[in-house]
Write a protein that holds these residues in place. Structure first.
Motif, PDB file in Angstrom:
ATOM      1  N   ARG A   3       0.834  -1.192   0.000  1.00 32.16           N
ATOM      2  CA  ARG A   3       0.000   0.000   0.000  1.00 32.16           C
ATOM      3  C   ARG A   3       0.878   1.256   0.000  1.00 32.16           C
ATOM      4  NH1 ARG A   3      -3.469  -0.026   5.357  1.00 32.16           N
ATOM      5  NH2 ARG A   3      -3.849  -2.141   4.641  1.00 32.16           N
ATOM      6  N   ARG A   4       0.415   2.264  -0.701  1.00 28.14           N
ATOM      7  CA  ARG A   4       1.163   3.511  -0.805  1.00 28.14           C
ATOM      8  C   ARG A   4       1.084   4.292   0.502  1.00 28.14           C
ATOM      9  NH1 ARG A   4       0.567   8.217  -5.429  1.00 28.14           N
ATOM     10  NH2 ARG A   4       1.283   9.932  -4.166  1.00 28.14           N
ATOM     11  N   THR A  37      -6.001  -4.735   0.879  1.00 26.19           N
ATOM     12  CA  THR A  37      -4.841  -4.221   1.605  1.00 26.19           C
ATOM     13  C   THR A  37      -3.664  -3.953   0.676  1.00 26.19           C
ATOM     14  OG1 THR A  37      -4.095  -6.477   2.089  1.00 26.19           O
ATOM     15  CG2 THR A  37      -5.498  -5.402   3.734  1.00 26.19           C
ATOM     16  N   GLU A  38      -3.687  -4.537  -0.523  1.00 27.02           N
ATOM     17  CA  GLU A  38      -2.591  -4.363  -1.468  1.00 27.02           C
ATOM     18  C   GLU A  38      -3.143  -4.255  -2.882  1.00 27.02           C
ATOM     19  OE1 GLU A  38      -0.017  -7.700  -0.995  1.00 27.02           O
ATOM     20  OE2 GLU A  38       0.973  -6.878   0.784  1.00 27.02           O
ATOM     21  N   GLN A  60     -12.635   5.892   4.106  1.00 30.32           N
ATOM     22  CA  GLN A  60     -11.592   5.120   3.438  1.00 30.32           C
ATOM     23  C   GLN A  60     -10.201   5.472   3.962  1.00 30.32           C
ATOM     24  OE1 GLN A  60     -12.157   4.316  -0.760  1.00 30.32           O
ATOM     25  NE2 GLN A  60      -9.960   3.927  -0.947  1.00 30.32           N
ATOM     26  N   ARG A  65      -6.111   2.938   2.951  1.00 23.26           N
ATOM     27  CA  ARG A  65      -6.021   3.004   1.483  1.00 23.26           C
ATOM     28  C   ARG A  65      -6.763   4.254   1.022  1.00 23.26           C
ATOM     29  NH1 ARG A  65      -4.620  -1.447  -1.337  1.00 23.26           N
ATOM     30  NH2 ARG A  65      -3.938   0.174  -2.790  1.00 23.26           N
ATOM     31  N   GLU A 115      -2.820   2.049  -6.758  1.00 25.98           N
ATOM     32  CA  GLU A 115      -3.643   3.025  -6.046  1.00 25.98           C
ATOM     33  C   GLU A 115      -5.107   2.593  -6.020  1.00 25.98           C
ATOM     34  OE1 GLU A 115      -2.464   5.615  -4.593  1.00 25.98           O
ATOM     35  OE2 GLU A 115      -0.602   6.202  -5.595  1.00 25.98           O
ATOM     36  N   CYS A 116      -5.883   3.284  -5.179  1.00 23.10           N
ATOM     37  CA  CYS A 116      -7.342   3.185  -5.229  1.00 23.10           C
ATOM     38  C   CYS A 116      -7.890   4.410  -5.941  1.00 23.10           C
ATOM     39  CB  CYS A 116      -7.937   3.116  -3.829  1.00 23.10           C
ATOM     40  SG  CYS A 116      -9.735   3.397  -3.813  1.00 23.10           S
TER      41      CYS A 116
END
Length: 256
Positions: A3-4, A37-38, A60, A65, A115-116
């Motif tokens: 995750r970023r 999560t990833e 969120q 994320r 990314e989301c």
């Protein structure tokens, strides 16, 4: 893909926005276990208040994320708001220009980076008289089919009670509750490998919107209309009614 990091600008925005949100609205948040999560993914969210982007971003943000929203390009141009939009990695949408597709390319790039990207598939505040999701636009489906990323449907309700659609003043008392329910990924696998024709994109969008609507039915404890509100169909019907009224007045005038 891990995750970023949330980054300075998102944390700074959270410091500013979270305290008033905590004061103004209670929280009933469910389904966070469905947020990956990833890796890259899309959230597809209903839209019923000018407040709900902030309330949903709070939800969120708490999952770790952070969402990258598609937003009007004018918000990115000047001042603190522009700096915050750029710094938090939001995606500008250029309407009615040769750059109109750049938002979708940027959304695809963001997903592929892990990314989301948060989509409001309706494209605007719902115009359904009772606040149910309308028919959706095909942007989220287009990105999902291009990347084959998870699409997480999310329904929310309650920000619209704080600030109803198109209202100018909030309704602060009694304190409202922001309900959010995220569901498992929408199964779009049957569309993979197909040419992305308007018909395929429309059908995939309907599947996404149906998943959001089912979640909102669970939140509200009510059944949504069988046929979603369609602004385009409503405009056509309104033109027909207006034309019929004009013709009726003309006939009435001729009979006098």
């Amino acid at each position: 893909m891990s995750r970023r990091r949330i980054g300075f600008w998102y944390r700074f925005a959270a410091v500013i926005c979270k305290p008033p949100l905590v004061v103004l609205i209670k929280r009933d948040w469910r389904g966070m276990e469905h947020i990956p999560t990833e890796g890259g993914f899309i959230t597809a969210v209903n839209h019923n208040s000018h407040v709900d982007p902030f309330a949903y971003a709070h939800y969120q943000y708490n999952t770790g994320r952070v969402p990258r929203f598609l937003a009007k390009s004018g918000l990115f141009k000047k001042g603190f708001v522009g700096a915050a939009m750029r710094g938090t990695g939001q995606i500008p949408v250029y309407r009615e220009s040769t750059d109109a597709l750049s938002a979708f390319r940027a959304a695809i790039d963001a997903v592929e980076r892990g990314e989301c990207v948060a989509f409001y598939p309706e494209g605007t505040l719902t115009r359904d008289p009772n606040g149910w999701p309308m028919t959706g636009k095909t942007g989220a489906a287009r990105v999902a089919l291009q990347t084959k990323c998870p699409v997480i449907p999310v329904a929310q309700w309650g920000a619209n009670e704080l600030l109803p659609p198109y209202a100018k003043k909030p309704n602060l008392f009694p304190r409202k509750t922001h309900h959010v329910l995220a569901g498992p990924p929408v199964d779009l696998s049957r569309f993979y490998g197909q040419e992305m024709t308007p018909e395929v994109l429309k059908e995939a969008t309907e599947v996404i919107m149906a998943a959001i609507t089912r979640l909102l039915e669970e939140i509200r404890g009510e059944k949504a209309p069988e046929t979603p509100y369609d602004p385009r169909r409503e405009r056509i019907e309104q033109r027909r009614r207006t034309q019929a009224q004009a013709e009726g007045r003309q006939v009435e005038g001729q009979s006098k």
